[in-house]
Scaffold this motif. Structure first.
Motif, PDB file in Angstrom:
ATOM      1  N   MET A 102       0.799  -1.221   0.000  1.00  0.00           N
ATOM      2  CA  MET A 102       0.000   0.000   0.000  1.00  0.00           C
ATOM      3  C   MET A 102       0.838   1.281   0.000  1.00  0.00           C
ATOM      4  N   PHE A 103       1.981   1.254   0.722  1.00  0.00           N
ATOM      5  CA  PHE A 103       2.737   2.488   0.936  1.00  0.00           C
ATOM      6  C   PHE A 103       4.212   2.400   0.559  1.00  0.00           C
ATOM      7  N   GLN A 104       4.653   1.247   0.052  1.00  0.00           N
ATOM      8  CA  GLN A 104       6.061   1.022  -0.274  1.00  0.00           C
ATOM      9  C   GLN A 104       6.940   1.213   0.971  1.00  0.00           C
ATOM     10  N   ILE A 105       6.433   0.763   2.130  1.00  0.00           N
ATOM     11  CA  ILE A 105       7.156   0.799   3.398  1.00  0.00           C
ATOM     12  C   ILE A 105       7.333  -0.646   3.837  1.00  0.00           C
ATOM     13  N   ASP A 106       8.575  -1.045   4.102  1.00  0.00           N
ATOM     14  CA  ASP A 106       8.876  -2.450   4.360  1.00  0.00           C
ATOM     15  C   ASP A 106       8.305  -2.997   5.660  1.00  0.00           C
ATOM     16  N   LYS A 107       8.164  -2.191   6.688  1.00  0.00           N
ATOM     17  CA  LYS A 107       7.728  -2.686   7.998  1.00  0.00           C
ATOM     18  C   LYS A 107       6.581  -1.839   8.535  1.00  0.00           C
ATOM     19  N   LEU A 108       5.674  -2.492   9.216  1.00  0.00           N
ATOM     20  CA  LEU A 108       4.562  -1.807   9.863  1.00  0.00           C
ATOM     21  C   LEU A 108       5.073  -0.820  10.912  1.00  0.00           C
ATOM     22  N   ASP A 109       6.218  -1.141  11.519  1.00  0.00           N
ATOM     23  CA  ASP A 109       6.836  -0.272  12.537  1.00  0.00           C
ATOM     24  C   ASP A 109       7.050   1.150  12.003  1.00  0.00           C
ATOM     25  N   TRP A 110       7.285   1.277  10.717  1.00  0.00           N
ATOM     26  CA  TRP A 110       7.661   2.557  10.132  1.00  0.00           C
ATOM     27  C   TRP A 110       6.459   3.340   9.603  1.00  0.00           C
ATOM     28  N   CYS A 111       5.262   2.803   9.754  1.00  0.00           N
ATOM     29  CA  CYS A 111       4.059   3.499   9.293  1.00  0.00           C
ATOM     30  C   CYS A 111       3.636   4.555  10.305  1.00  0.00           C
ATOM     31  N   ASP A 112       3.089   5.667   9.795  1.00  0.00           N
ATOM     32  CA  ASP A 112       2.555   6.681  10.709  1.00  0.00           C
ATOM     33  C   ASP A 112       1.109   6.312  11.061  1.00  0.00           C
ATOM     34  N   ALA A 113       0.481   7.107  11.901  1.00  0.00           N
ATOM     35  CA  ALA A 113      -0.867   6.797  12.390  1.00  0.00           C
ATOM     36  C   ALA A 113      -1.879   6.726  11.242  1.00  0.00           C
ATOM     37  N   ASP A 114      -1.769   7.638  10.263  1.00  0.00           N
ATOM     38  CA  ASP A 114      -2.704   7.621   9.130  1.00  0.00           C
ATOM     39  C   ASP A 114      -2.559   6.329   8.317  1.00  0.00           C
ATOM     40  N   GLN A 115      -1.342   5.902   8.086  1.00  0.00           N
ATOM     41  CA  GLN A 115      -1.109   4.668   7.331  1.00  0.00           C
ATOM     42  C   GLN A 115      -1.623   3.454   8.115  1.00  0.00           C
ATOM     43  N   LEU A 116      -1.414   3.454   9.432  1.00  0.00           N
ATOM     44  CA  LEU A 116      -1.940   2.363  10.253  1.00  0.00           C
ATOM     45  C   LEU A 116      -3.467   2.337  10.206  1.00  0.00           C
ATOM     46  N   TRP A 117      -4.080   3.512  10.210  1.00  0.00           N
ATOM     47  CA  TRP A 117      -5.533   3.584  10.115  1.00  0.00           C
ATOM     48  C   TRP A 117      -6.009   2.978   8.799  1.00  0.00           C
ATOM     49  N   ARG A 118      -5.311   3.273   7.717  1.00  0.00           N
ATOM     50  CA  ARG A 118      -5.687   2.738   6.404  1.00  0.00           C
ATOM     51  C   ARG A 118      -5.518   1.216   6.347  1.00  0.00           C
ATOM     52  N   ILE A 119      -4.483   0.695   6.983  1.00  0.00           N
ATOM     53  CA  ILE A 119      -4.286  -0.755   7.046  1.00  0.00           C
ATOM     54  C   ILE A 119      -5.395  -1.396   7.881  1.00  0.00           C
ATOM     55  N   THR A 120      -5.758  -0.742   8.977  1.00  0.00           N
ATOM     56  CA  THR A 120      -6.861  -1.230   9.815  1.00  0.00           C
ATOM     57  C   THR A 120      -8.152  -1.282   9.008  1.00  0.00           C
ATOM     58  N   ALA A 121      -8.421  -0.234   8.243  1.00  0.00           N
ATOM     59  CA  ALA A 121      -9.634  -0.192   7.422  1.00  0.00           C
ATOM     60  C   ALA A 121      -9.638  -1.306   6.387  1.00  0.00           C
ATOM     61  N   ALA A 122      -8.497  -1.561   5.769  1.00  0.00           N
ATOM     62  CA  ALA A 122      -8.413  -2.631   4.768  1.00  0.00           C
ATOM     63  C   ALA A 122      -8.638  -4.000   5.416  1.00  0.00           C
ATOM     64  N   LEU A 123      -8.059  -4.218   6.601  1.00  0.00           N
ATOM     65  CA  LEU A 123      -8.262  -5.488   7.304  1.00  0.00           C
ATOM     66  C   LEU A 123      -9.721  -5.648   7.733  1.00  0.00           C
ATOM     67  N   GLN A 124     -10.359  -4.535   8.146  1.00  0.00           N
ATOM     68  CA  GLN A 124     -11.766  -4.595   8.546  1.00  0.00           C
ATOM     69  C   GLN A 124     -12.653  -4.920   7.346  1.00  0.00           C
ATOM     70  N   LYS A 125     -12.363  -4.328   6.206  1.00  0.00           N
ATOM     71  CA  LYS A 125     -13.136  -4.627   4.989  1.00  0.00           C
ATOM     72  C   LYS A 125     -12.986  -6.107   4.628  1.00  0.00           C
ATOM     73  N   ASP A 126     -11.762  -6.633   4.765  1.00  0.00           N
ATOM     74  CA  ASP A 126     -11.533  -8.055   4.498  1.00  0.00           C
ATOM     75  C   ASP A 126     -12.331  -8.923   5.471  1.00  0.00           C
ATOM     76  N   ALA A 127     -12.361  -8.529   6.739  1.00  0.00           N
ATOM     77  CA  ALA A 127     -13.118  -9.284   7.740  1.00  0.00           C
ATOM     78  C   ALA A 127     -14.610  -9.266   7.412  1.00  0.00           C
ATOM     79  N   ASN A 128     -15.127  -8.098   7.031  1.00  0.00           N
ATOM     80  CA  ASN A 128     -16.544  -7.998   6.667  1.00  0.00           C
ATOM     81  C   ASN A 128     -16.849  -8.856   5.447  1.00  0.00           C
ATOM     82  N   ARG A 129     -15.956  -8.831   4.488  1.00  0.00           N
ATOM     83  CA  ARG A 129     -16.138  -9.611   3.259  1.00  0.00           C
ATOM     84  C   ARG A 129     -16.216 -11.103   3.550  1.00  0.00           C
ATOM     85  N   HIS A 130     -15.446 -11.560   4.544  1.00  0.00           N
ATOM     86  CA  HIS A 130     -15.402 -12.985   4.891  1.00  0.00           C
ATOM     87  C   HIS A 130     -16.315 -13.337   6.057  1.00  0.00           C
ATOM     88  N   GLY A 131     -17.156 -12.416   6.479  1.00  0.00           N
ATOM     89  CA  GLY A 131     -18.130 -12.703   7.535  1.00  0.00           C
ATOM     90  C   GLY A 131     -17.532 -12.858   8.925  1.00  0.00           C
TER      91      GLY A 131
END
Length: 132
Positions: A102-131
């Motif tokens: 998503m961000f061309q950043i190798d580690k989650l450790d190096w993501c800022d709060a906005d990027q972490l929020w976007r990853i959270t949203a993507a994981l939540q969408k995946d969870a909703n998609r899979h019930g």
């Protein structure tokens, strides 16, 4: 004598499983025939680790290491990411791969709060998609 890393895993498992010293020594004696981890052979150490894993020890390497959280926002987001990954039975490396994709950043450790929020949203969408 087993490798230092193996002995460390055994002691981490002892702590994780909340074993008192007497129970720990009895387990060592019944599984490997010794009363102290320093007396284990490499084969005995492997037997002890297998026994501890069957008893509920979760090796951190199986799911990876949680990234460092500096700040309340990051801590909350990482907690949500951890919950979503656990629910989907995915390791932390999955989130690292998402950050890279998503961000061309190798580690989650190096993501800022906005990027972490976007990853959270993507994981939540995946969870909703899979019930989940």
């Amino acid at each position: 004598m087993p490798a230092t890393s193996t002995l460390a895993k055994i002691h981490i498992a002892k702590k994780q499983l909340a074993m008192d010293d007497d129970t720990y020594r009895q387990m060592l004696e019944s599984v490997a025939g010794v009363r102290s981890a320093k007396d284990l052979t490499p084969i005995g150490a492997a037997k002890v680790l297998r026994h501890l894993e069957k008893s509920g020890f979760k090796n951190a390497r199986q799911h990876g290491r949680r990234p460092a959280a500096a700040g309340a926002d990051r801590q909350k987001l990482l907690g949500k990411i951890e919950a979503l990954l656990a629910e989907a039975k995915r390791p932390w490396s999955y989130a690292d791969a998402m950050a890279a994709r998503m961000f061309q950043i190798d580690k989650l450790d190096w993501c800022d709060a906005d990027q972490l929020w976007r990853i959270t949203a993507a994981l939540q969408k995946d969870a909703n998609r899979h019930g989940r």
